[in-house]
Design an enzyme around this catalytic site. Structure first.
Site, PDB file in Angstrom:
ATOM      1  N   LYS B  75     -60.707  56.508  43.995  1.00 48.70           N
ATOM      2  CA  LYS B  75     -60.654  56.229  45.117  1.00 48.70           C
ATOM      3  C   LYS B  75     -60.028  57.360  45.999  1.00 48.70           C
ATOM      4  O   LYS B  75     -59.994  57.312  46.637  1.00 48.70           O
ATOM      5  CB  LYS B  75     -58.521  55.062  44.822  1.00 48.70           C
ATOM      6  CG  LYS B  75     -59.462  53.937  44.265  1.00 48.70           C
ATOM      7  CD  LYS B  75     -59.307  52.954  44.541  1.00 48.70           C
ATOM      8  CE  LYS B  75     -59.537  51.506  44.131  1.00 48.70           C
ATOM      9  NZ  LYS B  75     -60.044  50.584  44.693  1.00 48.70           N
ATOM     10  N   SER B 103     -50.998  48.695  42.814  1.00 46.74           N
ATOM     11  CA  SER B 103     -49.348  49.437  41.369  1.00 46.74           C
ATOM     12  C   SER B 103     -50.843  50.613  40.712  1.00 46.74           C
ATOM     13  O   SER B 103     -51.312  50.329  39.352  1.00 46.74           O
ATOM     14  CB  SER B 103     -49.479  47.884  40.701  1.00 46.74           C
ATOM     15  OG  SER B 103     -51.100  47.732  40.259  1.00 46.74           O
ATOM     16  N   GLY B 208     -64.213  46.008  46.213  1.00 40.32           N
ATOM     17  CA  GLY B 208     -65.404  45.252  46.268  1.00 40.32           C
ATOM     18  C   GLY B 208     -65.429  46.797  47.311  1.00 40.32           C
ATOM     19  O   GLY B 208     -67.346  46.999  47.954  1.00 40.32           O
TER      20      GLY B 208
END
Lengths: 358, 358
Positions: B75, B103, B208
């Site tokens: 990420k 989260s 995705g």
């Protein structure tokens, strides 16, 4: 063992390294800025509560990752070295094979080394050993012989196996060829952090093969070597003997520390290097909680799998106030570059679960 | 977000990579012969019991270790890319900062990227989030705003924050700049296994972003891309939509799969790449037990820490009989070189303990 071993010196280690190099991994040396910051801050929890003013050393870590070694532990070094030397001995009968007793990483290491040279391996394992470790050892093609769990019971079975098969004994740590094999980790670590010169290396001490081998690897280099032990139920036998008046080795220990690779008392030959030759500059111990806290940091910050025994050196650097005060004093403002040997990563997820489930 | 994004193509990915390269790690690609052997044997347990003749593919794995990425997950790529592009937009007010709701790993990634450029980050996190994840995000200097846990509740809080602060929204996956950032992992993986040409890459599919980005990275290369999902409680929304008659995206999913990073339904833009542009060649799902079995292998054989979501692709290759039969058929005797993206390693030892304690 029937071989005549080379002298226990740094040059012998270089020969050992040349011999085993084709069979072992050159494991990586990792750094981690979060752990450096933590170690270089005063009193990271769970620290010793007794310290009045927590030490404030400056520490840069260099982690030698023997958890990524073949069979998941540095023991592959000693086993390959001992077997390669044995193979060249005229009195050794390869078809008779080799024998040892171990419930842990030495069993797998010897099984792998023996399979590599198509030599039969007879491994005496206490019946109460973890089934996954028995399976792993058998998976390398070794013949597993069950025994009782005391050392007298194990050794009796080994004697029987030798009588039956003529196999050569390769002990887990109290042998020169094993010590010379394990010490190659220290040699590599020194070479891998070039051009930085390490100020110190910390290695865990169980039977003392790795610690004494590491000490040999630093002889004459100016790098100080320290030993790390769990203190639980007297597992810090080497530390206690080291600071005792007589300096006599403590030959018997009964502890169930979570650092299961370090439950053994230190062996006689390792002790002669560690203590009598003064090649280890100090011994330090940590609590079970400190070992768990260090494991947590390695898993969560470095994302690598280590067994409890592997992080005892890191726990000393993070939490042992005596060690930290010494580094603060000797390292001064510049601080110390410290090599830490992560000895192995053989822990099952089930065992981890039991250790860390609330 | 106020930026105009580049076209969703492989060349745009190369630009994205050049942009973020100074801020991310080039994570290693690892191989493992034990896992290759297991995957290349018929029906490793716990396999689907329905198969009459278990498939017998030949598989060589190449693991892209984004668990070793900054903040412990891929990420970081999307967050840095989106923020770097936003910074160059004339309509962006840096002092107003950025906002997102997450989260999980996107929260930490955006917090890190924002801190890097001294931009305020407002992170909306459900109050029920794991305390360690909230602490980690706050540790990067982000302002944490608690919210309810449904997406309606979260989005309401985000809208409020935007009204209050003028912060720019950086969504976790349904945005072109995020997709282009995540896809750089696929680019690196291809370059790192040269001169071998990968036959396929498997990536997990939650929102995705990673799967669609990976698909873009393979466009025109001949490398097939497959998506992997947990099947628990309908978490395989993308697989179900992919093989449905209408091909319509399933916009709502409610699952508590242990692969907590993959609980989200696939986003609209990712879906347009995955399905409408036919850049993903197939979708496969695995059970919770298969995910745990794959985790166990990675911990015990590779000695690296992965979160449950990270191993869903590996679980497909090891245990999904449909996938395995397809590889056997298409790969033939030579077999396939398969890239597998290990997406992250953010799991606490306590959570591991709960997963694996008997």
């Amino acid at each position: 063992m029937a071989t005549t071993s080379p002298p226990l010196t740094r040059p012998s280690l270089l020969d050992a390294h040349a011999l085993i190099q084709p069979y072992i991994h050159l494991t990586p040396v990792l750094t981690n800025s979060t752990l450096n910051t933590l170690a270089s801050s005063p009193s990271p929890s769970p620290s010793s509560p007794s310290a009045s003013r927590p030490a404030h050393p400056t520490i840069r870590f260099h982690f030698k990752c023997e958890n990524l070694q073949r069979i998941g532990a540095f023991k592959a070094r000693g086993a390959f070295h001992a077997l390669l030397r044995l193979k060249s001995s005229p009195t050794f009968t390869p078809s008779a094979g080799v024998v040892t007793h171990s419930s842990g990483n030495h069993a797998q290491a010897l099984a792998l080394a023996a399979r590599t040279f198509s030599i039969p391996a007879h491994i005496v394992m206490p019946s109460i050993s973890t089934p996954s470790k028995i399976a792993a050892t058998a998976g390398y093609g070794a013949r597993i012989i069950p025994s009782g769990s005391t050392s007298t019971e194990r050794e009796a079975v080994v004697t029987e196996v030798i009588k039956e098969t003529g196999a050569a004994l390769i002990p887990p740590y109290d042998h020169a060829d094993i010590i010379l094999g394990q010490g190659t980790a220290g040699l590599e670590l020194q070479a891998q952090v070039t051009p930085t010169r390490l100020d110190a290396i910390i290695a865990p001490c169980g039977g003392g093969g790795l610690l004494s081998g590491t000490a040999l690897s630093c002889e004459g280099t100016g790098i100080k070597v320290f030993g790390a032990e769990p203190e639980f139920e007297g597992a810090d036998d080497a530390r206690r003997a080291y600071y005792s008046e007589t300096g006599e080795r403590i030959a018997s220990v009964k502890t169930l520390t979570i650092a299961d690779g370090l439950r053994t008392p230190v062996g006689a030959i390792p002790w002669s290097i560690i203590y009598e030759r003064r090649l280890v500059a100090g011994m330090y111990a940590v609590t079970e909680d400190q070992i768990k806290a260090a494991m947590r940091l390695v898993y969560e910050r470095m994302k690598i799998v280590v067994e409890p025994s592997a992080v005892v050196g890191l726990a000393v650097a993070l939490y042992n106030e005596e060690f930290r005060a010494m580094v603060e004093k000797e390292g001064g403002e510049k601080g110390w570059d410290i090599g830490v040997i992560f000895t192995g990563g053989n822990v099952s997820l089930d065992a981890l679960g039991k250790l860390f489930a609330a």
